[in-house]
Design a protein around this motif. Structure first.
Motif, mmCIF file in Angstrom:
data_model
loop_
_atom_site.group_PDB
_atom_site.id
_atom_site.type_symbol
_atom_site.label_atom_id
_atom_site.label_comp_id
_atom_site.label_asym_id
_atom_site.label_seq_id
_atom_site.Cartn_x
_atom_site.Cartn_y
_atom_site.Cartn_z
ATOM 1 N N GLU A 81 0.909 -1.055 0.019
ATOM 2 C CA GLU A 81 -0.083 -0.017 0.076
ATOM 3 C C GLU A 81 0.850 1.096 -0.136
ATOM 4 O OE1 GLU A 81 -3.711 2.105 2.647
ATOM 5 O OE2 GLU A 81 -2.734 -0.023 3.331
ATOM 6 N N VAL A 82 0.394 2.144 -0.914
ATOM 7 C CA VAL A 82 1.256 3.348 -0.855
ATOM 8 C C VAL A 82 0.555 4.574 -0.251
ATOM 9 C CG1 VAL A 82 2.573 2.726 -2.790
ATOM 10 C CG2 VAL A 82 0.286 4.157 -3.289
ATOM 11 N N TYR A 83 1.078 5.643 0.072
ATOM 12 C CA TYR A 83 0.693 6.828 0.826
ATOM 13 C C TYR A 83 1.069 8.179 0.239
ATOM 14 C CZ TYR A 83 -0.130 3.164 4.320
ATOM 15 O OH TYR A 83 -0.671 2.044 4.896
ATOM 16 N N SER A 84 0.354 9.131 0.547
ATOM 17 C CA SER A 84 1.081 10.330 0.170
ATOM 18 C C SER A 84 2.172 10.662 1.235
ATOM 19 C CB SER A 84 -0.084 11.602 0.353
ATOM 20 O OG SER A 84 -0.435 11.942 1.937
ATOM 21 N N PRO A 85 3.161 11.552 0.770
ATOM 22 C CA PRO A 85 4.274 11.730 1.591
ATOM 23 C C PRO A 85 3.780 12.301 2.926
ATOM 24 C CG PRO A 85 4.532 12.746 -0.602
ATOM 25 C CD PRO A 85 3.331 12.307 -0.796
ATOM 26 N N GLU A 86 2.821 13.192 3.178
ATOM 27 C CA GLU A 86 2.558 13.742 4.256
ATOM 28 C C GLU A 86 1.850 12.608 5.212
ATOM 29 O OE1 GLU A 86 2.742 16.669 1.154
ATOM 30 O OE2 GLU A 86 1.744 14.883 1.383
ATOM 31 N N ASN A 87 1.217 11.702 4.693
ATOM 32 C CA ASN A 87 0.721 10.428 5.516
ATOM 33 C C ASN A 87 1.719 9.604 6.055
ATOM 34 O OD1 ASN A 87 -1.825 11.587 5.563
ATOM 35 N ND2 ASN A 87 -2.517 10.478 3.867
ATOM 36 N N LEU A 88 2.636 9.540 5.169
ATOM 37 C CA LEU A 88 3.934 8.571 5.422
ATOM 38 C C LEU A 88 4.726 8.871 6.568
ATOM 39 C CD1 LEU A 88 4.716 5.512 4.256
ATOM 40 C CD2 LEU A 88 6.762 7.072 3.428
ATOM 41 N N LEU A 89 4.755 10.381 6.816
ATOM 42 C CA LEU A 89 5.554 10.926 7.827
ATOM 43 C C LEU A 89 5.263 10.311 9.118
ATOM 44 C CD1 LEU A 89 6.502 14.344 6.517
ATOM 45 C CD2 LEU A 89 8.052 12.749 6.941
ATOM 46 N N ASN A 90 3.649 10.253 9.276
ATOM 47 C CA ASN A 90 3.034 9.619 10.533
ATOM 48 C C ASN A 90 3.673 8.356 10.839
ATOM 49 O OD1 ASN A 90 2.061 12.170 10.893
ATOM 50 N ND2 ASN A 90 0.283 11.734 9.594
ATOM 51 N N LYS A 91 4.077 7.748 9.880
ATOM 52 C CA LYS A 91 4.501 6.223 9.958
ATOM 53 C C LYS A 91 6.032 6.030 10.125
ATOM 54 C CE LYS A 91 0.301 4.843 7.425
ATOM 55 N NZ LYS A 91 -0.562 4.230 8.288
ATOM 56 N N CYS A 92 6.816 6.812 9.622
ATOM 57 C CA CYS A 92 8.440 6.696 9.452
ATOM 58 C C CYS A 92 9.060 6.809 10.739
ATOM 59 C CB CYS A 92 8.883 7.743 8.513
ATOM 60 S SG CYS A 92 8.601 7.421 6.747
ATOM 61 N N LYS A 93 10.110 5.875 11.054
ATOM 62 C CA LYS A 93 10.972 5.969 12.117
ATOM 63 C C LYS A 93 12.392 5.963 11.425
ATOM 64 C CE LYS A 93 9.607 1.802 13.912
ATOM 65 N NZ LYS A 93 8.679 1.638 12.864
ATOM 66 N N ALA A 94 13.289 6.464 12.304
ATOM 67 C CA ALA A 94 14.593 6.735 11.693
ATOM 68 C C ALA A 94 15.138 5.359 11.483
ATOM 69 C CB ALA A 94 15.415 7.354 13.094
ATOM 70 N N GLY A 95 15.811 5.246 10.358
ATOM 71 C CA GLY A 95 16.435 4.014 9.744
ATOM 72 C C GLY A 95 15.442 3.333 8.777
ATOM 73 N N ASP A 96 14.227 3.732 8.744
ATOM 74 C CA ASP A 96 13.395 3.104 7.606
ATOM 75 C C ASP A 96 13.808 3.342 6.299
ATOM 76 O OD1 ASP A 96 11.477 2.095 9.678
ATOM 77 O OD2 ASP A 96 10.129 3.664 9.363
ATOM 78 N N LEU A 97 13.366 2.335 5.362
ATOM 79 C CA LEU A 97 13.853 2.458 4.178
ATOM 80 C C LEU A 97 12.296 3.037 3.286
ATOM 81 C CD1 LEU A 97 15.813 -0.482 2.862
ATOM 82 C CD2 LEU A 97 16.492 1.612 3.886
#
Length: 275
Positions: free
Chosen positions: A93-109
């Protein structure tokens, strides 16, 4: 002059011997894929222009993306699966960049995707920023800027290698910022991002000697029952071919393979003694 070598271009499937599409090996066994020793893919070098050639802001228009055109595949090193992208094995599943920021943690690809483009990979380093290889330079950018209008997703689990700790992944990425052109050790954004997370030298240019047998197999899933396999001497070459397929999209890849198999059958029928 002298030892000058021409850049290798990709061969079409009509020129590349391959494995039977039904998954049954012929008497000669699997065939060898293309070597990309002197090639780079076009991901990092693409300029963003309108049809008439004028520049445009890449963040003002969202790129098209069709999940049905994803090329599902798996990669094996000898008998071990080291990469798999399919709806059965991973969340695509893909997201908008703004929505993905809520899911990202440092070190994620992070992978940015758009129909008809090479996938673009980056390492999320925190504070809304990523490190990525773009136009032959390693840059530290905001994730929203790096997206250039593309949808995106976290792809930590596509490669099956053991990951380094998040701090080490971020350190690997940040230490490379500013490298460009001949200083680079990676041909594309995916090789760089994967190296940061897994630390495998095979992900770098020249990380493996291309001698002897081809231990890597790229298996393209054509349908639930049929697949197509190419073998490579290096992980680097395999990634280049996989990315080429992602760039083309599933419809174009299947059409290309169908053309190849048709030409093979025609050649067999024209052989002396063929029924």
């Amino acid at each position: 002059m002298g030892n000058q070598m021409d850049k290798l271009s990709h061969l079409s499937y009509a020129e590349v011997p391959t494995v039977d599409p039904n998954g049954v090996d012929t008497e000669e066994g699997p065939r060898i894929g293309v070597s990309y020793i002197f090639s780079n893919d076009d991901d990092e070098m693409e300029e963003v222009c309108t049809v008439d050639g004028s520049d445009k802001d890449p963040n003002k228009e969202e790129k098209q993306y069709d999940p049905r055109d994803e090329v599902e595949c798996a990669v094996y090193y000898r008998d071990e699966c080291i990469y798999e992208k399919s709806v059965k094995s991973a969340n695509l599943e893909v997201y908008s960049p703004e929505n993905l920021l809520n899911k990202c943690k440092a070190g994620d690809l992070v992978e940015f995707v758009a129909t008809g483009q090479f996938p673009h990979w980056a390492v999320y380093v925190g504070d809304f920023q990523v490190v990525h290889l773009h136009r032959a330079e390693l840059k530290n950018s905001f994730l929203t800027d790096a997206s250039q209008g593309r949808r995106c997703r976290i792809v930590n689990d596509l490669y099956k290698f053991k990951a380094l700790g998040p701090d080490m992944v971020v350190q690997n990425a940040m230490e490379q910022v500013g490298l460009k052109d001949r200083e680079l050790s990676w041909r594309n954004s995916e090789g760089f991002a994967a190296w940061c997370r897994f630390g495998k030298r095979e992900l770098k240019m020249g990380g493996e000697i291309r001698i002897g047998k081809q231990p890597y197999r790229l298996k393209i899933f054509m349908s639930e029952k049929h697949s197509h396999v190419l073998e490579f001497q290096s992980l680097e070459d395999m990634i280049m071919e996989k990315r080429r397929n992602d760039h083309l999209g599933r419809t174009a890849v299947l059409k290309e393979l169908a053309t190849h198999f048709s030409s093979v059958e025609q050649s067999k029928s024209e052989e002396p003694g063929a029924d």
